[in-house]
Design a protein around this motif. Structure first.
Motif, PDB file in Angstrom:
ATOM      1  N   PHE A 110      12.337 -10.431  24.830  1.00  0.00           N
ATOM      2  CA  PHE A 110      13.041 -11.718  24.745  1.00  0.00           C
ATOM      3  C   PHE A 110      14.400 -11.576  24.065  1.00  0.00           C
ATOM      4  CE2 PHE A 110       8.480 -12.545  24.777  1.00  0.00           C
ATOM      5  CZ  PHE A 110       8.375 -13.483  25.786  1.00  0.00           C
ATOM      6  N   GLY A 111      14.830 -10.336  23.878  1.00  0.00           N
ATOM      7  CA  GLY A 111      16.133 -10.106  23.278  1.00  0.00           C
ATOM      8  C   GLY A 111      16.183 -10.341  21.786  1.00  0.00           C
ATOM      9  N   LEU A 112      15.034 -10.330  21.130  1.00  0.00           N
ATOM     10  CA  LEU A 112      14.981 -10.566  19.683  1.00  0.00           C
ATOM     11  C   LEU A 112      14.911  -9.241  18.943  1.00  0.00           C
ATOM     12  CD1 LEU A 112      12.391 -13.503  19.641  1.00  0.00           C
ATOM     13  CD2 LEU A 112      14.884 -13.660  19.463  1.00  0.00           C
ATOM     14  N   PRO A 113      15.563  -9.156  17.791  1.00  0.00           N
ATOM     15  CA  PRO A 113      15.556  -7.894  17.041  1.00  0.00           C
ATOM     16  C   PRO A 113      14.199  -7.637  16.393  1.00  0.00           C
ATOM     17  CG  PRO A 113      16.674  -9.608  15.790  1.00  0.00           C
ATOM     18  CD  PRO A 113      16.372 -10.205  17.134  1.00  0.00           C
ATOM     19  N   GLY A 114      13.836  -6.377  16.308  1.00  0.00           N
ATOM     20  CA  GLY A 114      12.592  -6.001  15.659  1.00  0.00           C
ATOM     21  C   GLY A 114      12.729  -5.990  14.150  1.00  0.00           C
ATOM     22  N   GLN A 115      11.609  -5.899  13.485  1.00  0.00           N
ATOM     23  CA  GLN A 115      11.587  -5.905  12.022  1.00  0.00           C
ATOM     24  C   GLN A 115      10.674  -4.783  11.524  1.00  0.00           C
ATOM     25  OE1 GLN A 115      13.373  -8.026  10.134  1.00  0.00           O
ATOM     26  NE2 GLN A 115      14.132  -9.238  11.851  1.00  0.00           N
ATOM     27  N   ALA A 116      10.977  -4.303  10.338  1.00  0.00           N
ATOM     28  CA  ALA A 116      10.057  -3.386   9.655  1.00  0.00           C
ATOM     29  C   ALA A 116       9.075  -4.252   8.876  1.00  0.00           C
ATOM     30  CB  ALA A 116      10.825  -2.446   8.734  1.00  0.00           C
ATOM     31  N   TRP A 117       8.113  -4.827   9.586  1.00  0.00           N
ATOM     32  CA  TRP A 117       7.292  -5.896   9.059  1.00  0.00           C
ATOM     33  C   TRP A 117       6.557  -5.540   7.771  1.00  0.00           C
ATOM     34  CZ3 TRP A 117       8.185 -10.362  11.427  1.00  0.00           C
ATOM     35  CH2 TRP A 117       8.642 -10.338  12.752  1.00  0.00           C
ATOM     36  N   LEU A 118       6.042  -4.339   7.673  1.00  0.00           N
ATOM     37  CA  LEU A 118       5.204  -3.959   6.544  1.00  0.00           C
ATOM     38  C   LEU A 118       5.960  -3.207   5.457  1.00  0.00           C
ATOM     39  CD1 LEU A 118       2.005  -2.824   8.480  1.00  0.00           C
ATOM     40  CD2 LEU A 118       2.487  -5.051   7.445  1.00  0.00           C
ATOM     41  N   VAL A 119       7.264  -3.063   5.625  1.00  0.00           N
ATOM     42  CA  VAL A 119       8.073  -2.355   4.637  1.00  0.00           C
ATOM     43  C   VAL A 119       9.000  -3.307   3.905  1.00  0.00           C
ATOM     44  CG1 VAL A 119       9.770  -0.502   4.299  1.00  0.00           C
ATOM     45  CG2 VAL A 119       7.933  -0.222   5.968  1.00  0.00           C
ATOM     46  N   GLN A 120       9.491  -4.307   4.585  1.00  0.00           N
ATOM     47  CA  GLN A 120      10.390  -5.272   3.953  1.00  0.00           C
ATOM     48  C   GLN A 120       9.593  -6.228   3.066  1.00  0.00           C
ATOM     49  OE1 GLN A 120      13.809  -5.711   7.419  1.00  0.00           O
ATOM     50  NE2 GLN A 120      12.172  -7.214   7.299  1.00  0.00           N
ATOM     51  N   PRO A 121       9.972  -6.372   1.796  1.00  0.00           N
ATOM     52  CA  PRO A 121       9.253  -7.301   0.904  1.00  0.00           C
ATOM     53  C   PRO A 121       9.265  -8.742   1.400  1.00  0.00           C
ATOM     54  CG  PRO A 121      10.633  -5.804  -0.371  1.00  0.00           C
ATOM     55  CD  PRO A 121      10.987  -5.591   1.072  1.00  0.00           C
ATOM     56  N   ASP A 164      -0.077   2.661  -1.288  1.00  0.00           N
ATOM     57  CA  ASP A 164       0.445   2.775  -2.653  1.00  0.00           C
ATOM     58  C   ASP A 164       1.941   3.066  -2.707  1.00  0.00           C
ATOM     59  OD1 ASP A 164      -1.949   2.270  -3.926  1.00  0.00           O
ATOM     60  OD2 ASP A 164      -2.588   4.359  -3.859  1.00  0.00           O
ATOM     61  N   HIS A 165       2.485   3.740  -1.690  1.00  0.00           N
ATOM     62  CA  HIS A 165       3.878   4.197  -1.743  1.00  0.00           C
ATOM     63  C   HIS A 165       4.735   3.414  -0.761  1.00  0.00           C
ATOM     64  CE1 HIS A 165       2.281   7.452  -4.161  1.00  0.00           C
ATOM     65  NE2 HIS A 165       1.423   7.729  -3.193  1.00  0.00           N
ATOM     66  N   ASN A 166       4.722   2.113  -0.910  1.00  0.00           N
ATOM     67  CA  ASN A 166       5.449   1.237  -0.006  1.00  0.00           C
ATOM     68  C   ASN A 166       6.405   0.379  -0.833  1.00  0.00           C
ATOM     69  OD1 ASN A 166       6.175  -0.985   1.757  1.00  0.00           O
ATOM     70  ND2 ASN A 166       4.449  -0.441   3.047  1.00  0.00           N
ATOM     71  N   PRO A 167       7.659   0.222  -0.400  1.00  0.00           N
ATOM     72  CA  PRO A 167       8.597  -0.623  -1.151  1.00  0.00           C
ATOM     73  C   PRO A 167       8.127  -2.067  -1.290  1.00  0.00           C
ATOM     74  CG  PRO A 167       9.750   0.695   0.490  1.00  0.00           C
ATOM     75  CD  PRO A 167       8.298   0.869   0.762  1.00  0.00           C
ATOM     76  N   ALA A 168       7.227  -2.500  -0.404  1.00  0.00           N
ATOM     77  CA  ALA A 168       6.765  -3.892  -0.430  1.00  0.00           C
ATOM     78  C   ALA A 168       5.479  -4.067  -1.219  1.00  0.00           C
ATOM     79  CB  ALA A 168       6.561  -4.386   1.005  1.00  0.00           C
ATOM     80  N   ILE A 169       5.064  -3.049  -1.972  1.00  0.00           N
ATOM     81  CA  ILE A 169       3.770  -3.129  -2.655  1.00  0.00           C
ATOM     82  C   ILE A 169       3.747  -4.268  -3.665  1.00  0.00           C
ATOM     83  CG2 ILE A 169       4.482  -1.383  -4.332  1.00  0.00           C
ATOM     84  CD1 ILE A 169       0.924  -2.109  -3.060  1.00  0.00           C
ATOM     85  N   SER A 170       4.832  -4.487  -4.398  1.00  0.00           N
ATOM     86  CA  SER A 170       4.828  -5.535  -5.424  1.00  0.00           C
ATOM     87  C   SER A 170       4.762  -6.932  -4.813  1.00  0.00           C
ATOM     88  CB  SER A 170       6.072  -5.422  -6.307  1.00  0.00           C
ATOM     89  OG  SER A 170       7.257  -5.605  -5.546  1.00  0.00           O
ATOM     90  N   SER A 171       5.300  -7.089  -3.607  1.00  0.00           N
ATOM     91  CA  SER A 171       5.304  -8.400  -2.961  1.00  0.00           C
ATOM     92  C   SER A 171       4.021  -8.677  -2.187  1.00  0.00           C
ATOM     93  CB  SER A 171       6.505  -8.527  -2.019  1.00  0.00           C
ATOM     94  OG  SER A 171       6.415  -7.583  -0.975  1.00  0.00           O
ATOM     95  N   THR A 172       3.135  -7.687  -2.071  1.00  0.00           N
ATOM     96  CA  THR A 172       1.877  -7.883  -1.337  1.00  0.00           C
ATOM     97  C   THR A 172       0.645  -7.616  -2.190  1.00  0.00           C
ATOM     98  OG1 THR A 172       1.993  -5.596  -0.553  1.00  0.00           O
ATOM     99  CG2 THR A 172       2.908  -7.287   0.890  1.00  0.00           C
ATOM    100  N   GLN A 173       0.817  -7.071  -3.372  1.00  0.00           N
ATOM    101  CA  GLN A 173      -0.309  -6.674  -4.210  1.00  0.00           C
ATOM    102  C   GLN A 173      -1.125  -7.887  -4.637  1.00  0.00           C
ATOM    103  OE1 GLN A 173      -0.561  -3.272  -7.432  1.00  0.00           O
ATOM    104  NE2 GLN A 173       0.599  -4.989  -8.217  1.00  0.00           N
ATOM    105  N   THR A 174      -2.406  -7.893  -4.312  1.00  0.00           N
ATOM    106  CA  THR A 174      -3.299  -8.966  -4.712  1.00  0.00           C
ATOM    107  C   THR A 174      -3.961  -8.619  -6.045  1.00  0.00           C
ATOM    108  OG1 THR A 174      -5.147  -7.983  -3.491  1.00  0.00           O
ATOM    109  CG2 THR A 174      -3.761  -9.569  -2.312  1.00  0.00           C
ATOM    110  N   VAL A 175      -4.731  -9.558  -6.570  1.00  0.00           N
ATOM    111  CA  VAL A 175      -5.374  -9.340  -7.864  1.00  0.00           C
ATOM    112  C   VAL A 175      -6.369  -8.184  -7.790  1.00  0.00           C
ATOM    113  CG1 VAL A 175      -6.859 -10.368  -9.626  1.00  0.00           C
ATOM    114  CG2 VAL A 175      -5.030 -11.725  -8.599  1.00  0.00           C
ATOM    115  N   ILE A 176      -7.166  -8.151  -6.727  1.00  0.00           N
ATOM    116  CA  ILE A 176      -8.145  -7.070  -6.597  1.00  0.00           C
ATOM    117  C   ILE A 176      -7.450  -5.732  -6.393  1.00  0.00           C
ATOM    118  CG2 ILE A 176      -9.999  -6.162  -5.152  1.00  0.00           C
ATOM    119  CD1 ILE A 176     -10.892  -8.374  -6.958  1.00  0.00           C
ATOM    120  N   VAL A 227      -6.014   4.220 -10.824  1.00  0.00           N
ATOM    121  CA  VAL A 227      -4.765   4.969 -10.716  1.00  0.00           C
ATOM    122  C   VAL A 227      -4.127   5.126 -12.090  1.00  0.00           C
ATOM    123  CG1 VAL A 227      -2.455   5.039  -9.684  1.00  0.00           C
ATOM    124  CG2 VAL A 227      -4.393   4.189  -8.346  1.00  0.00           C
ATOM    125  N   GLU A 228      -4.049   4.007 -12.840  1.00  0.00           N
ATOM    126  CA  GLU A 228      -3.472   4.048 -14.177  1.00  0.00           C
ATOM    127  C   GLU A 228      -4.520   4.312 -15.256  1.00  0.00           C
ATOM    128  OE1 GLU A 228      -1.483   0.334 -14.599  1.00  0.00           O
ATOM    129  OE2 GLU A 228      -0.224   0.625 -12.819  1.00  0.00           O
TER     130      GLU A 228
END
Length: 276
Positions: free
Chosen positions: A123-134, A219-231, A240-241
């Protein structure tokens, strides 16, 4: 049965509550720290962000309930062909492993070769890095969560709709009520106990969401802080820590939140029954 309940349910709860007041070393041993872990839970920006992400995801998944009810009502329409196929399609994610669902959608949402960007290009729409962009990662995971949560409520609502007397619909139709009016005046009030049951189960499951974030984000994704849930934060803090005391306080606080929200739902349901 009572022994199993104590050993596998009450025992871990009591142990977690105790450890939430301690600091546990990497090589074992615990030190009593009082309310220090809970103070950190209340003041930590990381915990607050994880709680906000969890609530966002929970709200998104709860939106699947009205969608499921509409789908169930459409599946119950007379004359609809291949009903069994549609029911199978909606229920398939329920019997599929969450890890498999996460990997499937991780491939489909890939910014380089994913099928979603391929469809957008038609449809002529630009793609996105859906799981990397916060800015898009949490929304992408939430959409997958909604899709994966549709099947179980659809089955329950289909069963509930079969118990609604057809005479009520026929009488309402004779009185001039359209499909939308019949849906809101007859269907929703009569299946409200099922709606309540599904809402409680869906909310509890969404608040404990872990597998989709773990598989789709990692674990090594730039969007981890914007997707991290409580669990997920609990998992990283504990394994890990290696801060198991703080992790115990995080997960016990979540348990209290789940209990309070569930109690609130029960109270609202009783008021609905009383005044409705």
């Amino acid at each position: 049965m009572a022994i199993g309940l104590v050993v596998f349910c009450l025992g871990p709860i009591v142990a977690t509550f105790y450890y939430s007041f301690t600091h546990i070393g990497v090589f074992g041993g615990s030190k009593w720290v009082g309310l220090a872990n809970y103070a950190q839970v209340l003041t930590s920006p990381k915990v607050q962000r994880a709680l906000a992400n969890t609530l966002f995801y929970t709200f998104a998944v709860l939106c699947s309930i009205p969608i499921s009810l509409v789908i169930a009502a459409l599946l119950e329409k007379k004359g609809l062909r291949l009903v069994w196929l549609f029911r199978l399609m909606f229920f398939l994610p329920v019997i599929t492993l969450p890890v498999a669902i996460g990997w499937l959608w991780k491939i489909m949402l890939n910014g380089n070769y994913g099928a979603v960007n391929g469809v957008l290009s038609w449809f002529g729409l630009p793609g996105q890095a859906w799981l990397v962009q916060p800015s898009t990662a949490l929304a992408a995971v939430s959409v997958v969560g909604v899709w994966a949560s549709l099947g179980y409520p659809v089955v329950l609502f289909v069963a509930a709709l079969k118990g609604v007397p057809r005479d009520l619909y026929e009488a309402a139709e004779i009185d001039g009520a359209g499909p939308i009016r019949r849906f809101f005046s007859i269907t929703i009030p009569l299946v409200s106990p099922t709606i309540f049951f599904v809402t409680v189960l869906t909310m509890i499951g969404a608040l404990q969401m872990f597998d989709l974030v773990y598989v789709m984000i990692g674990d090594h994704n730039p969007a981890i802080s914007s997707t991290q849930t409580v669990i997920y934060l609990f998992y990283r803090t504990a394994f890990v820590e290696n801060d198991k005391g703080l992790a115990s306080a995080i997960v016990f606080s979540l348990m209290v939140v789940v209990m309070l929200l569930t109690a609130l739902q029960f109270r609202l349901q009783r008021r609905w029954v009383h005044y409705g």
